[in-house]
Design a protein around this motif. Sequence first.
Motif, mmCIF file in Angstrom:
data_model
loop_
_atom_site.group_PDB
_atom_site.id
_atom_site.type_symbol
_atom_site.label_atom_id
_atom_site.label_comp_id
_atom_site.label_asym_id
_atom_site.label_seq_id
_atom_site.Cartn_x
_atom_site.Cartn_y
_atom_site.Cartn_z
ATOM 1 N N TYR A 1 -6.434 12.304 -0.831
ATOM 2 C CA TYR A 1 -5.328 11.425 -1.221
ATOM 3 C C TYR A 1 -5.788 10.355 -2.201
ATOM 4 O O TYR A 1 -5.124 10.074 -3.211
ATOM 5 C CB TYR A 1 -4.733 10.799 0.039
ATOM 6 N N THR A 2 -6.944 9.752 -1.915
ATOM 7 C CA THR A 2 -7.448 8.690 -2.773
ATOM 8 C C THR A 2 -7.761 9.213 -4.171
ATOM 9 O O THR A 2 -7.533 8.519 -5.171
ATOM 10 C CB THR A 2 -8.711 8.059 -2.149
ATOM 11 N N ASN B 1 -1.918 7.103 11.176
ATOM 12 C CA ASN B 1 -2.931 6.965 10.135
ATOM 13 C C ASN B 1 -3.654 5.632 10.281
ATOM 14 O O ASN B 1 -3.020 4.573 10.269
ATOM 15 C CB ASN B 1 -2.276 7.053 8.752
ATOM 16 N N THR C 1 -5.187 3.811 8.311
ATOM 17 C CA THR C 1 -4.951 2.869 7.217
ATOM 18 C C THR C 1 -3.817 1.922 7.550
ATOM 19 O O THR C 1 -3.881 0.724 7.248
ATOM 20 C CB THR C 1 -4.626 3.634 5.920
ATOM 21 N N SER D 1 -7.448 2.329 1.514
ATOM 22 C CA SER D 1 -8.030 3.587 1.990
ATOM 23 C C SER D 1 -9.539 3.480 2.158
ATOM 24 O O SER D 1 -10.104 3.955 3.156
ATOM 25 C CB SER D 1 -7.705 4.717 1.008
ATOM 26 N N SER E 1 0.827 -1.206 0.000
ATOM 27 C CA SER E 1 0.000 0.000 0.000
ATOM 28 C C SER E 1 0.861 1.255 0.000
ATOM 29 O O SER E 1 0.454 2.305 -0.492
ATOM 30 C CB SER E 1 -0.941 0.016 1.213
ATOM 31 N N SER F 1 2.457 3.105 -3.921
ATOM 32 C CA SER F 1 1.295 3.493 -4.708
ATOM 33 C C SER F 1 1.734 3.952 -6.095
ATOM 34 O O SER F 1 2.926 4.009 -6.413
ATOM 35 C CB SER F 1 0.544 4.626 -4.002
ATOM 36 N N THR G 1 -7.988 11.661 3.574
ATOM 37 C CA THR G 1 -7.930 10.403 2.848
ATOM 38 C C THR G 1 -8.698 10.464 1.537
ATOM 39 O O THR G 1 -8.274 9.879 0.534
ATOM 40 C CB THR G 1 -8.474 9.259 3.730
ATOM 41 N N THR H 1 -3.541 0.608 -2.878
ATOM 42 C CA THR H 1 -3.625 1.791 -2.021
ATOM 43 C C THR H 1 -5.063 2.240 -1.827
ATOM 44 O O THR H 1 -5.497 2.540 -0.708
ATOM 45 C CB THR H 1 -2.806 2.937 -2.629
ATOM 46 N N VAL H 2 -5.830 2.297 -2.916
ATOM 47 C CA VAL H 2 -7.199 2.793 -2.819
ATOM 48 C C VAL H 2 -8.090 1.808 -2.071
ATOM 49 O O VAL H 2 -8.935 2.217 -1.261
ATOM 50 C CB VAL H 2 -7.767 3.087 -4.224
ATOM 51 N N THR I 1 -10.357 1.439 5.226
ATOM 52 C CA THR I 1 -10.106 2.193 6.451
ATOM 53 C C THR I 1 -11.136 3.286 6.658
ATOM 54 O O THR I 1 -11.572 3.536 7.790
ATOM 55 C CB THR I 1 -8.694 2.795 6.414
ATOM 56 N N LEU I 2 -11.528 3.965 5.592
ATOM 57 C CA LEU I 2 -12.569 4.983 5.708
ATOM 58 C C LEU I 2 -13.860 4.373 6.244
ATOM 59 O O LEU I 2 -14.548 4.975 7.083
ATOM 60 C CB LEU I 2 -12.816 5.640 4.352
#
Length: 606
Positions: A142-143, A260, A262, A356, A64, A67, A139, A352-353, A359-360
Motif C-alpha cells: 500500500y505504501t 488495521n 495504523t 504507515s 491519513s 491519501s 502495508t 499517509t506514508v 505503524t510498521l
Amino acid sequence: MSAQREIRTFGVWDYLVFAGMLFMSAAIGVYYAFRRGGQQTKEDFLIGGRKMTAVPVALSLTSSFMSAITILGIPSEIYRFGAIFSLYAFSYIVTVIVTAEIFLPVFYKLGVTSTYEYLELRFNKRIRLCGTVLFIFQTILYTGVVIYAPALAMNQVTRLNLWGTIIATGVVCIFCSSMGGFKAVVWIHVFQAGIKLAGFLAVIIQGTVVQGGISNVLNDSYHGGRLNFWDFNPNPLQRYTFWTVIIGGSLTYITIFGINPTQVQRYNSCKSRFHAKMSLYINLIGCWAILASTTLCGLVLYSRYHDCDPWTAKKVSAPDQLIPYLAMDILQDYPGLLGLFLACVYSATLSTVSASINTLAAVTISDLIQPHFPSVSEKTWLCKVTSLLYGSLAIGMAAMTSLMGGLLQVVLSIFGVIGGPLLGLFSLGILVPFANSMGAFVGLTTGFAISLWVGIGAQLYPPLPERSLPLSLIIDGCNLTNFSQQRNWTLTTGASFSPNAFQVHNEERTPLMDNWYSLSFMYFSTVGTLVTVFVGIIASLLTGGRKQSIDDRFLLTKEDFLSNFDFFKKEKRVLSHPLHEIGNGGTKIRLTSINQRINQHELFKG
C-alpha cells in the motif's frame, strides 16, 4: 476549448508554496524530536504516551484517510463510472459504528500497541505471527502505491524525474516519522489536513467557475449519465452497484478502521475510551466531507472534458493523471495555486506514508522483536532504525507499483485480498467464543487462499467492459489539430498506471475468467471475510472449540456496550504490577504492557 491551450509548468510562487508545506512538515518533526527532551520511551515514540485527545486524533484519522489515492483516484472513478461511488457515505456510517462499538472496546481495554498482540492473547503466538506478516506485506504494498501516486503527479506538472521524486518523497516521510515519532505524525496530519482541503477547494471552485456555475456542472453530468446514484442490480460482477458499495465497501473499510494497526494505534493513543470513540465519530464527519469534495471534483472533471476526453485523445496516459491535467488547465493563470495543488497531493502522501511507517515500526517491535528481545525493544533508537528500514522498503515497492492497474482499484484490492481474511480472523476472536487457534488458522489460511486466487485472477484476466460497465467518453469536441501541436502529455518514462502492464492476454476467455475473475473488486474483502469466518467456525467445532474457557476481556460483552453510559464516571487507576499471568484456554500468557492498561475491576472481574 480552453482545455486545448498551451499549458505551462511550475512558476516561482508555485515552488515557494510547495516548499513551504515541506518545510512546515519537517519542522513539526524536528519540534517533537526535541520537545521536553524528545521521545524518551518506546511508548512516547509509538503511541504518544496515551495522552492524546479526540479532536487531533480525529483529524489525524481523516488526514491519513485522505491519501493521494483519494485525491487522484476517486474523481477519476466518478469521471469514468459516475457518482454512484458517493454511496460510500452509507458505508462510512456502518464502518464507524462497527469499529466504535465492536472492535474499539476490546482493543482499548487491553491497551494493545499492535492489534496483533490481541491474536496471541486470544489464540496463540503462531496466529499472531501469521497476522503480523500479512499486515506488514499489505502495508508495504500500500505504501508503495501511495508514494508512487504523487510522484506521478509531480512528473506531470514539473517534468522532474519521476524516480527522483519517488525517492525524495520517501526520504521526507522517513525523516518526519523517525525524528518526531507518533505525536509528530499526528500533528503533521492536522497541519496537512488544512493544506489538502485548500488545494482540493482550489480545483473545485475554479473548475466550477470556468464551467459557468454548479448548475452547468450538474447539467453536463446528468446528460452524461454521471448522476447514477441508485443502481440496485444484484449482479456481483458489476463494478459499482448499491450492493457492491454498501456491502463490499463497508467490509473493506472496516478492515482499515476496525483492525488495521495504523488506525487502531491512533484511537488507542487517546487518554480515555470516550475520547477514542469520539475521535471515530468526529472522523466520520471528515470522511463525509472528503467524499463530497471528491465527488464534486469528479463531476467538475467530467463537465470540463465531457466532449473532449483527454485520456481517449491520448493527452494523458492513464485516468489517474486526469486531475493533475485539470489542475494545470484551470489554475495556471493564478500564481501559487498550482503549487498549492501539488502541496495538497504531496501532503496527502506524507500524512499517509508517515502513519504507515510509524505503524510498521510499532508492529515490528511489539510483535516480532519484543517477545524475543524485551530489553532491546524498549530502546527508542530501535524505533528510528525500524522506521528507516520500512521507509526504504516502501521506496523500493513504489517501483513495482508502476506495473499495476488503476490507483484506487489497486489499493482497495490490496485491502480486500489481505484485509478481508484478517477481518474474518479478528471477528472470530471477538465475536465467536468457541473459536480456537486451530479453527482460526484453518479459516485464515483458507480465506487468504480464496481471496488471493480471485485477486490475482482479476489482475491477470481483467473483467471485460460489459462486466465493469464504464460510461461513455467522447472526443467529438476536440480540435485534433491543436491537440497534435500541444505538449505531449503521455509519459515517456513508461512508468504510468497502465491497466495492461502485466495482464495475460488470451483471445479465448473461459467461464472462470468471465465470472469468478470478473467479480467486482469491491467484493474481494467480503469473500475473504466470509470464507475465513465460516471455515473457522466449522474447524473450531470439529477440533473441540466448545470445550475451551476464554477470558471475557478477549470477547465483546454486554458490559462493553453498557459502559458507553458511564463515561462521565471517574476512571479507576490502572494496575501498577509489571507482570501477571492469565489463563487462556489452558495456556499461560505472560502480560506486561497490556496489564498496565487494565484496571482492577476489569482484571478480577468474575
